[in-house]
Design an enzyme around this catalytic site. Structure first.
Site, PDB file in Angstrom:
ATOM      1  N   THR A 200       0.821  -1.215   0.000  1.00 50.65           N
ATOM      2  CA  THR A 200       0.000   0.000   0.000  1.00 50.65           C
ATOM      3  C   THR A 200       0.857   1.268   0.000  1.00 50.65           C
ATOM      4  O   THR A 200       1.868   1.349   0.683  1.00 50.65           O
ATOM      5  CB  THR A 200      -0.918   0.003   1.245  1.00 50.65           C
ATOM      6  OG1 THR A 200      -1.647  -1.226   1.254  1.00 50.65           O
ATOM      7  CG2 THR A 200      -1.883   1.174   1.230  1.00 50.65           C
ATOM      8  N   GLU A 201       0.387   2.261  -0.745  1.00 44.43           N
ATOM      9  CA  GLU A 201       1.087   3.559  -0.814  1.00 44.43           C
ATOM     10  C   GLU A 201       0.131   4.666  -0.387  1.00 44.43           C
ATOM     11  O   GLU A 201      -1.094   4.477  -0.432  1.00 44.43           O
ATOM     12  CB  GLU A 201       1.554   3.799  -2.262  1.00 44.43           C
ATOM     13  CG  GLU A 201       2.505   2.697  -2.719  1.00 44.43           C
ATOM     14  CD  GLU A 201       3.116   2.952  -4.093  1.00 44.43           C
ATOM     15  OE1 GLU A 201       2.605   3.822  -4.837  1.00 44.43           O
ATOM     16  OE2 GLU A 201       4.104   2.278  -4.403  1.00 44.43           O
TER      17      GLU A 201
ATOM     18  N   ILE B 131       1.918   0.048   6.972  1.00 42.84           N
ATOM     19  CA  ILE B 131       2.607  -1.245   6.941  1.00 42.84           C
ATOM     20  C   ILE B 131       2.685  -1.863   8.342  1.00 42.84           C
ATOM     21  O   ILE B 131       3.300  -1.291   9.259  1.00 42.84           O
ATOM     22  CB  ILE B 131       4.023  -1.100   6.324  1.00 42.84           C
ATOM     23  CG1 ILE B 131       3.913  -0.415   4.943  1.00 42.84           C
ATOM     24  CG2 ILE B 131       4.725  -2.455   6.227  1.00 42.84           C
ATOM     25  CD1 ILE B 131       2.925  -1.043   3.965  1.00 42.84           C
TER      26      ILE B 131
ATOM     27  N   HIS C  99       1.742  -5.265 -15.312  1.00 42.55           N
ATOM     28  CA  HIS C  99       2.896  -5.981 -15.880  1.00 42.55           C
ATOM     29  C   HIS C  99       4.218  -5.254 -15.655  1.00 42.55           C
ATOM     30  O   HIS C  99       5.259  -5.700 -16.156  1.00 42.55           O
ATOM     31  CB  HIS C  99       2.672  -6.240 -17.372  1.00 42.55           C
ATOM     32  CG  HIS C  99       1.370  -6.936 -17.632  1.00 42.55           C
ATOM     33  ND1 HIS C  99       1.116  -8.193 -17.144  1.00 42.55           N
ATOM     34  CD2 HIS C  99       0.232  -6.527 -18.257  1.00 42.55           C
ATOM     35  CE1 HIS C  99      -0.126  -8.529 -17.471  1.00 42.55           C
ATOM     36  NE2 HIS C  99      -0.686  -7.536 -18.142  1.00 42.55           N
TER      37      HIS C  99
ATOM     38  N   TYR D  10       1.645 -11.043  -9.907  1.00 48.52           N
ATOM     39  CA  TYR D  10       1.063 -12.383  -9.723  1.00 48.52           C
ATOM     40  C   TYR D  10       1.440 -12.937  -8.351  1.00 48.52           C
ATOM     41  O   TYR D  10       0.633 -13.614  -7.704  1.00 48.52           O
ATOM     42  CB  TYR D  10       1.504 -13.310 -10.861  1.00 48.52           C
ATOM     43  CG  TYR D  10       1.182 -12.668 -12.192  1.00 48.52           C
ATOM     44  CD1 TYR D  10      -0.140 -12.572 -12.615  1.00 48.52           C
ATOM     45  CD2 TYR D  10       2.176 -12.071 -12.969  1.00 48.52           C
ATOM     46  CE1 TYR D  10      -0.465 -11.907 -13.785  1.00 48.52           C
ATOM     47  CE2 TYR D  10       1.861 -11.401 -14.143  1.00 48.52           C
ATOM     48  CZ  TYR D  10       0.544 -11.317 -14.545  1.00 48.52           C
ATOM     49  OH  TYR D  10       0.220 -10.643 -15.692  1.00 48.52           O
TER      50      TYR D  10
ATOM     51  N   GLU E 181      -3.697 -14.314   3.061  1.00 57.27           N
ATOM     52  CA  GLU E 181      -3.986 -13.148   3.888  1.00 57.27           C
ATOM     53  C   GLU E 181      -5.495 -13.062   4.171  1.00 57.27           C
ATOM     54  O   GLU E 181      -5.907 -12.773   5.298  1.00 57.27           O
ATOM     55  CB  GLU E 181      -3.514 -11.870   3.187  1.00 57.27           C
ATOM     56  CG  GLU E 181      -3.738 -10.638   4.056  1.00 57.27           C
ATOM     57  CD  GLU E 181      -3.096  -9.357   3.523  1.00 57.27           C
ATOM     58  OE1 GLU E 181      -2.586  -9.387   2.391  1.00 57.27           O
ATOM     59  OE2 GLU E 181      -3.116  -8.347   4.238  1.00 57.27           O
TER      60      GLU E 181
ATOM     61  N   GLN F  31     -36.271 -12.152  27.010  1.00 53.86           N
ATOM     62  CA  GLN F  31     -36.271 -12.924  25.756  1.00 53.86           C
ATOM     63  C   GLN F  31     -35.475 -12.200  24.666  1.00 53.86           C
ATOM     64  O   GLN F  31     -34.762 -12.820  23.872  1.00 53.86           O
ATOM     65  CB  GLN F  31     -37.710 -13.168  25.286  1.00 53.86           C
ATOM     66  CG  GLN F  31     -37.773 -14.146  24.131  1.00 53.86           C
ATOM     67  CD  GLN F  31     -39.181 -14.348  23.632  1.00 53.86           C
ATOM     68  OE1 GLN F  31     -39.909 -13.372  23.396  1.00 53.86           O
ATOM     69  NE2 GLN F  31     -39.594 -15.584  23.476  1.00 53.86           N
TER      70      GLN F  31
ATOM     71  N   GLN G 219     -23.657  -3.557  22.924  1.00 55.44           N
ATOM     72  CA  GLN G 219     -25.030  -3.223  23.338  1.00 55.44           C
ATOM     73  C   GLN G 219     -25.427  -4.002  24.596  1.00 55.44           C
ATOM     74  O   GLN G 219     -26.008  -3.435  25.530  1.00 55.44           O
ATOM     75  CB  GLN G 219     -25.998  -3.527  22.182  1.00 55.44           C
ATOM     76  CG  GLN G 219     -27.363  -2.885  22.331  1.00 55.44           C
ATOM     77  CD  GLN G 219     -27.307  -1.359  22.259  1.00 55.44           C
ATOM     78  OE1 GLN G 219     -26.353  -0.795  21.742  1.00 55.44           O
ATOM     79  NE2 GLN G 219     -28.310  -0.707  22.799  1.00 55.44           N
TER      80      GLN G 219
ATOM     81  N   GLY H 259      -7.500  -6.129   1.332  1.00 56.39           N
ATOM     82  CA  GLY H 259      -8.514  -5.962   0.280  1.00 56.39           C
ATOM     83  C   GLY H 259      -9.841  -5.625   0.928  1.00 56.39           C
ATOM     84  O   GLY H 259     -10.316  -6.359   1.806  1.00 56.39           O
TER      85      GLY H 259
HETATM   86  C1  LIG Z   1      -4.148  -1.256  10.402  1.00 53.52           C
HETATM   87  C2  LIG Z   1      -3.805  -1.492   8.964  1.00 53.52           C
HETATM   88  C3  LIG Z   1      -2.785  -2.386   8.648  1.00 53.52           C
HETATM   89  C4  LIG Z   1      -2.410  -2.564   7.319  1.00 53.52           C
HETATM   90  N1  LIG Z   1      -1.334  -3.381   7.023  1.00 53.52           N
HETATM   91  C5  LIG Z   1      -0.840  -3.385   5.753  1.00 53.52           C
HETATM   92  C6  LIG Z   1       0.377  -4.085   5.441  1.00 53.52           C
HETATM   93  O1  LIG Z   1       0.993  -4.727   6.290  1.00 53.52           O
HETATM   94  N2  LIG Z   1       0.850  -4.020   4.174  1.00 53.52           N
HETATM   95  C7  LIG Z   1       0.202  -3.325   3.182  1.00 53.52           C
HETATM   96  O2  LIG Z   1       0.698  -3.295   2.061  1.00 53.52           O
HETATM   97  N3  LIG Z   1      -0.971  -2.662   3.438  1.00 53.52           N
HETATM   98  C8  LIG Z   1      -1.492  -2.688   4.700  1.00 53.52           C
HETATM   99  N4  LIG Z   1      -2.663  -2.013   4.977  1.00 53.52           N
HETATM  100  C9  LIG Z   1      -3.313  -1.269   3.908  1.00 53.52           C
HETATM  101  C10 LIG Z   1      -4.621  -1.874   3.428  1.00 53.52           C
HETATM  102  O3  LIG Z   1      -4.365  -3.045   2.687  1.00 53.52           O
HETATM  103  C11 LIG Z   1      -5.309  -0.764   2.601  1.00 53.52           C
HETATM  104  O4  LIG Z   1      -5.746   0.219   3.525  1.00 53.52           O
HETATM  105  C12 LIG Z   1      -6.468  -1.293   1.797  1.00 53.52           C
HETATM  106  O5  LIG Z   1      -6.010  -2.111   0.755  1.00 53.52           O
HETATM  107  C13 LIG Z   1      -7.299  -0.136   1.170  1.00 53.52           C
HETATM  108  O6  LIG Z   1      -6.485   0.786   0.540  1.00 53.52           O
HETATM  109  P1  LIG Z   1      -6.671   2.367   0.876  1.00 53.52           P
HETATM  110  O7  LIG Z   1      -6.629   2.494   2.343  1.00 53.52           O
HETATM  111  O8  LIG Z   1      -5.657   3.101   0.088  1.00 53.52           O
HETATM  112  O9  LIG Z   1      -8.113   2.721   0.395  1.00 53.52           O
HETATM  113  P2  LIG Z   1      -8.549   3.144  -1.098  1.00 53.52           P
HETATM  114  O10 LIG Z   1      -7.970   2.154  -2.054  1.00 53.52           O
HETATM  115  O11 LIG Z   1      -8.256   4.570  -1.301  1.00 53.52           O
HETATM  116  O12 LIG Z   1     -10.120   2.935  -1.018  1.00 53.52           O
HETATM  117  C14 LIG Z   1     -10.974   3.881  -0.370  1.00 53.52           C
HETATM  118  C15 LIG Z   1     -12.413   3.392  -0.487  1.00 53.52           C
HETATM  119  O13 LIG Z   1     -12.775   3.276  -1.866  1.00 53.52           O
HETATM  120  C16 LIG Z   1     -13.228   1.978  -2.155  1.00 53.52           C
HETATM  121  N5  LIG Z   1     -12.828   1.573  -3.506  1.00 53.52           N
HETATM  122  C17 LIG Z   1     -11.597   1.653  -4.050  1.00 53.52           C
HETATM  123  N6  LIG Z   1     -11.592   1.123  -5.277  1.00 53.52           N
HETATM  124  C18 LIG Z   1     -12.848   0.693  -5.521  1.00 53.52           C
HETATM  125  C19 LIG Z   1     -13.491   0.042  -6.610  1.00 53.52           C
HETATM  126  N7  LIG Z   1     -12.812  -0.312  -7.712  1.00 53.52           N
HETATM  127  N8  LIG Z   1     -14.789  -0.251  -6.512  1.00 53.52           N
HETATM  128  C20 LIG Z   1     -15.489   0.083  -5.403  1.00 53.52           C
HETATM  129  N9  LIG Z   1     -14.938   0.685  -4.333  1.00 53.52           N
HETATM  130  C21 LIG Z   1     -13.644   0.979  -4.384  1.00 53.52           C
HETATM  131  C22 LIG Z   1     -12.562   1.095  -1.111  1.00 53.52           C
HETATM  132  O14 LIG Z   1     -13.272  -0.128  -0.939  1.00 53.52           O
HETATM  133  C23 LIG Z   1     -12.627   1.986   0.118  1.00 53.52           C
HETATM  134  O15 LIG Z   1     -13.885   1.897   0.702  1.00 53.52           O
HETATM  135  C24 LIG Z   1      -3.094  -1.871   6.288  1.00 53.52           C
HETATM  136  C25 LIG Z   1      -4.158  -1.009   6.619  1.00 53.52           C
HETATM  137  C26 LIG Z   1      -4.491  -0.804   7.931  1.00 53.52           C
HETATM  138  C27 LIG Z   1      -5.590   0.167   8.236  1.00 53.52           C
END
Ligand SMILES: Cc1cc2nc3c(=O)[nH]c(=O)nc-3n(C[C@H](O)[C@H](O)[C@H](O)COP(=O)(O)OP(=O)(O)OC[C@H]3O[C@@H](n4cnc5c(N)ncnc54)[C@H](O)[C@@H]3O)c2cc1C
Length: 387
Positions: A136-137, A167, A188, A242, A251, A288, A345, A373
């Site tokens: 994630t970025e 991360i 790719h 991939y 995961e 109940q 609750q 995801g």
């Molecule tokens: C506590 C924590 C630990 C984590 N640990 C790791 C780690 O160890 N390594 C790592 O790499 N990442 C990690 N993550 C990151 C995590 O995988 C991402 O937060 C997640 O994949 C979502 O990305 P984003 O936060 O950038 O949200 P975004 O991608 O910006 O999404 C924002 C919203 O838009 C929705 N959205 C985006 N695209 C679509 C689409 N095509 N269709 C419908 N809705 C969409 C999403 O579902 C979400 O509701 C961690 C996150 C947290 C909070």
């Protein structure tokens, strides 16, 4: 206990005597090494680094990994039994922090060379190094194919620039399995590199402050002209996407198990509380509406756990279960959402108070529909496979 029969049935179907032995030893580890300190670690926002070594010594870190790398091979239900027992500490943060190797190591195991496995897998399973996965970025997590951290070849090195965020175990990881762009735009052009934290130009943020998972360290990581040796490339160049996708099955299974256990613990706490808390001169189970609420919670937990086990058995048999594991994660998270809400609750005001287990479960639960995801991304995957 209400659940004895079904637990026995699940035990017989998926877990044998060997799994039970693993479960018992992890339970002892959790009771001895985690439970006495977990509240303090939650408040402090971290657990001690030595816990990895202790977890390695009891065999937890190596469950499911090859023997020659210091692991104990076995089917997926050994890992599930161990994850369930660690979740019994009631802190998703401890479970996530101790479990970060399970998302960092599989790409190396599946696509790395023997030399890479010796260098990057073995010491992590021994508890001597900490591993994290960095996909994630700051600009986005769901759109993995759009990632922007670059790795440009310069002789025997890649020069890495960019950043990663959220991360797990990121602050103190000794190595990260990192997704970088080595080619053109899209899926790719992505490769996986193991980047060591001692590399010049590698820096990490302070621990990020979170709603839940307080005991896990979560960081932003920055790369400023990091020179990473070409021998740290995992698999072929531009084939990393991939490797990332393969990794998601495990995961998501881990997260489904976490969600089921979060719900299970919230249910157990609720039953115990409702049996002794009195209102209007009788215990809560005398109403109940409370009994039925608890029955609904129990039903959801049972169904979700059974489905997750069934999907896990398919994955273990080598079947493609991408659709089903996405469903299992979403279903388990919807169950834990509902059950943790209902548990708070039932606890009334105490459910909103720090120090109550259900309060922590309610907060920790929130990330499960986001990490590994999001629910929406799971639905996109499922829709592509069924429509
Ligand atoms: C506590 C924590 C630990 C984590 N640990 C790791 C780690 O160890 N390594 C790592 O790499 N990442 C990690 N993550 C990151 C995590 O995988 C991402 O937060 C997640 O994949 C979502 O990305 P984003 O936060 O950038 O949200 P975004 O991608 O910006 O999404 C924002 C919203 O838009 C929705 N959205 C985006 N695209 C679509 C689409 N095509 N269709 C419908 N809705 C969409 C999403 O579902 C979400 O509701 C961690 C996150 C947290 C909070």
């Amino acid at each position: 206990m209400e659940f004895e029969f079904s637990e026995k049935a699940a035990f017989q179907q998926y877990f044998g005597a060997a799994h039970e032995m693993v479960r018992r030893s992890i339970k002892e580890f959790v009771n001895g090494e985690i439970m006495p300190h977990v509240d303090q670690w939650e408040e402090e926002g971290a657990f001690p680094r030595e816990l990895y070594k202790k977890a390695a010594e009891v065999g937890f870190l190596g469950i499911g990994y090859p023997e020659e790398l210091g692991g104990t091979p076995g089917d997926v239900f050994f890992q599930i039994a161990a994850w369930e027992e660690v979740m019994r500490c009631g802190s998703g943060g401890v479970a996530a922090g101790l479990g970060s190797l399970n998302i960092a190591l599989p790409p190396i195991l599946n696509r790395g060379t023997d030399e890479q496995k010796q260098r990057f897998v073995k010491p992590v399973l021994a508890g001597d190094r900490i591993a994290a996965l960095a996909i994630t970025e700051p600009g986005g997590g769901s759109d993995v194919a759009g990632l922007q951290t670059t790795a440009v070849r310069d002789g025997d090195y890649y020069i890495v620039n960019g950043s990663k965020t959220f991360i797990t175990s990121g602050c103190r990881a000794d190595q990260i399995t990192c997704a970088v762009r080595t080619g053109g735009p899209g899926p790719h052009g992505i490769s996986l590199l193991v980047i060591e934290s001692k590399t010049a130009g590698y820096s990490v943020s302070e621990r990020l402050k979170k709603t839940g998972w307080w005991a896990s360290d979560t960081a932003e990581i920055f790369f400023d002209n990091c020179r990473v040796p070409v021998e740290n490339l995992i698999g072929e160049e531009n084939q990393g996407f991939y490797g990332i996708m393969e990794n998601f099955q495990v995961e998501r299974l881990q997260l489904a198990v976490m969600a089921n256990m979060t719900a299970q613990l919230a249910l157990e706490e609720s039953i115990q509380y409702a049996k002794q808390r009195e209102a209007f001169g009788k215990v809560l189970t005398g109403f109940q509406v409370t009994r039925h609420k608890i029955v609904d919670m129990a039903t959801l937990v049972e169904v979700s756990r059974e489905f997750t086990y069934r999907v896990a058995a398919g994955i273990d048999a080598g079947l493609n279960r991408v659709k089903e594991i996405s469903m299992a994660k979403n279903f388990a998270c919807s169950v834990s959402d509902q059950v943790t809400y209902d548990a708070v609750q039932i606890f009334g005001g105490y459910g909103f108070m720090r120090g109550t287990v259900v309060e922590r479960l309610f907060r920790d639960n929130r990330v499960l529909t986001i990490g590994g995801g999001t629910t929406e991304i799971m639905k996109e995957i499922i829709s592509k496979l069924i429509l």
